[in-house]
Motif scaffolding. Structure first.
Motif, PDB file in Angstrom:
ATOM      1  N   ARG A  44     -22.062   9.933  -2.142  1.00 11.87           N
ATOM      2  CA  ARG A  44     -22.871   8.727  -2.365  1.00 11.87           C
ATOM      3  C   ARG A  44     -22.324   8.057  -3.612  1.00 11.87           C
ATOM      4  NH1 ARG A  44     -28.208   8.001  -5.063  1.00 11.87           N
ATOM      5  NH2 ARG A  44     -28.974   6.019  -4.282  1.00 11.87           N
ATOM      6  N   VAL A  45     -22.009   6.774  -3.514  1.00 13.09           N
ATOM      7  CA  VAL A  45     -21.400   6.050  -4.622  1.00 13.09           C
ATOM      8  C   VAL A  45     -22.327   4.950  -5.084  1.00 13.09           C
ATOM      9  CG1 VAL A  45     -19.444   4.659  -5.352  1.00 13.09           C
ATOM     10  CG2 VAL A  45     -19.086   6.534  -3.782  1.00 13.09           C
ATOM     11  N   ILE A  46     -22.498   4.856  -6.402  1.00 14.64           N
ATOM     12  CA  ILE A  46     -23.306   3.813  -7.028  1.00 14.64           C
ATOM     13  C   ILE A  46     -22.388   3.025  -7.940  1.00 14.64           C
ATOM     14  CG2 ILE A  46     -25.263   3.338  -8.527  1.00 14.64           C
ATOM     15  CD1 ILE A  46     -26.290   6.184  -7.651  1.00 14.64           C
ATOM     16  N   LEU A  47     -22.347   1.712  -7.786  1.00 18.67           N
ATOM     17  CA  LEU A  47     -21.528   0.851  -8.635  1.00 18.67           C
ATOM     18  C   LEU A  47     -22.449   0.089  -9.573  1.00 18.67           C
ATOM     19  CD1 LEU A  47     -18.768  -0.419  -9.355  1.00 18.67           C
ATOM     20  CD2 LEU A  47     -19.281  -2.180  -7.680  1.00 18.67           C
ATOM     21  N   GLU A  48     -22.219   0.273 -10.860  1.00 19.23           N
ATOM     22  CA  GLU A  48     -22.972  -0.437 -11.878  1.00 19.23           C
ATOM     23  C   GLU A  48     -22.017  -1.394 -12.593  1.00 19.23           C
ATOM     24  OE1 GLU A  48     -24.789   2.337 -14.489  1.00 19.23           O
ATOM     25  OE2 GLU A  48     -26.076   3.173 -12.943  1.00 19.23           O
ATOM     26  N   ILE A  49     -22.361  -2.655 -12.624  1.00 23.10           N
ATOM     27  CA  ILE A  49     -21.558  -3.650 -13.338  1.00 23.10           C
ATOM     28  C   ILE A  49     -22.198  -3.841 -14.707  1.00 23.10           C
ATOM     29  CG2 ILE A  49     -20.654  -5.989 -13.318  1.00 23.10           C
ATOM     30  CD1 ILE A  49     -20.949  -5.871 -10.235  1.00 23.10           C
ATOM     31  N   ILE A  50     -21.473  -3.452 -15.743  1.00 27.95           N
ATOM     32  CA  ILE A  50     -21.994  -3.454 -17.097  1.00 27.95           C
ATOM     33  C   ILE A  50     -21.279  -4.528 -17.899  1.00 27.95           C
ATOM     34  CG2 ILE A  50     -22.289  -2.070 -19.188  1.00 27.95           C
ATOM     35  CD1 ILE A  50     -22.149   0.385 -17.366  1.00 27.95           C
ATOM     36  N   GLN A  51     -22.069  -5.230 -18.708  1.00 25.58           N
ATOM     37  CA  GLN A  51     -21.473  -6.285 -19.524  1.00 25.58           C
ATOM     38  C   GLN A  51     -21.007  -5.763 -20.838  1.00 25.58           C
ATOM     39  OE1 GLN A  51     -24.055  -9.573 -20.433  1.00 25.58           O
ATOM     40  NE2 GLN A  51     -22.362 -10.977 -20.313  1.00 25.58           N
TER      41      GLN A  51
END
Length: 76
Positions: free
Chosen positions: A69-76
């Protein structure tokens, strides 16, 4: 997974050197933390989040082959 996200995102942004992907692994899941330059944030997210959603769909399909299971978090 990390390489796949890097290739996809680097092809979208104007500053590919600023793309950083950190991988945090758990038992059955992988969390990918994506950091890009502030100017390129809109290109990665897209209108109404469409590009971000497409990237998540591609990596989830790739992860399904490995039963992860893959979770992509886009962080600034």
């Amino acid at each position: 997974m990390k390489n796949l996200v890097e290739v996809l995102v680097k092809s979208l942004v104007e500053n590919p050197d600023a793309v950083v992907v950190n991988e945090v692994t758990a038992e059955q899941s992988i969390t990918l933390e994506l950091r890009v330059a502030a100017d390129d944030m809109g290109k990665v997210i897209g209108k109404q989040g469409r590009i971000a959603k497409a990237i998540r769909t591609v990596i989830k399909a790739a992860a399904a082959k490995e039963n992860k299971r893959v979770i992509l978090e886009i962080i600034q």
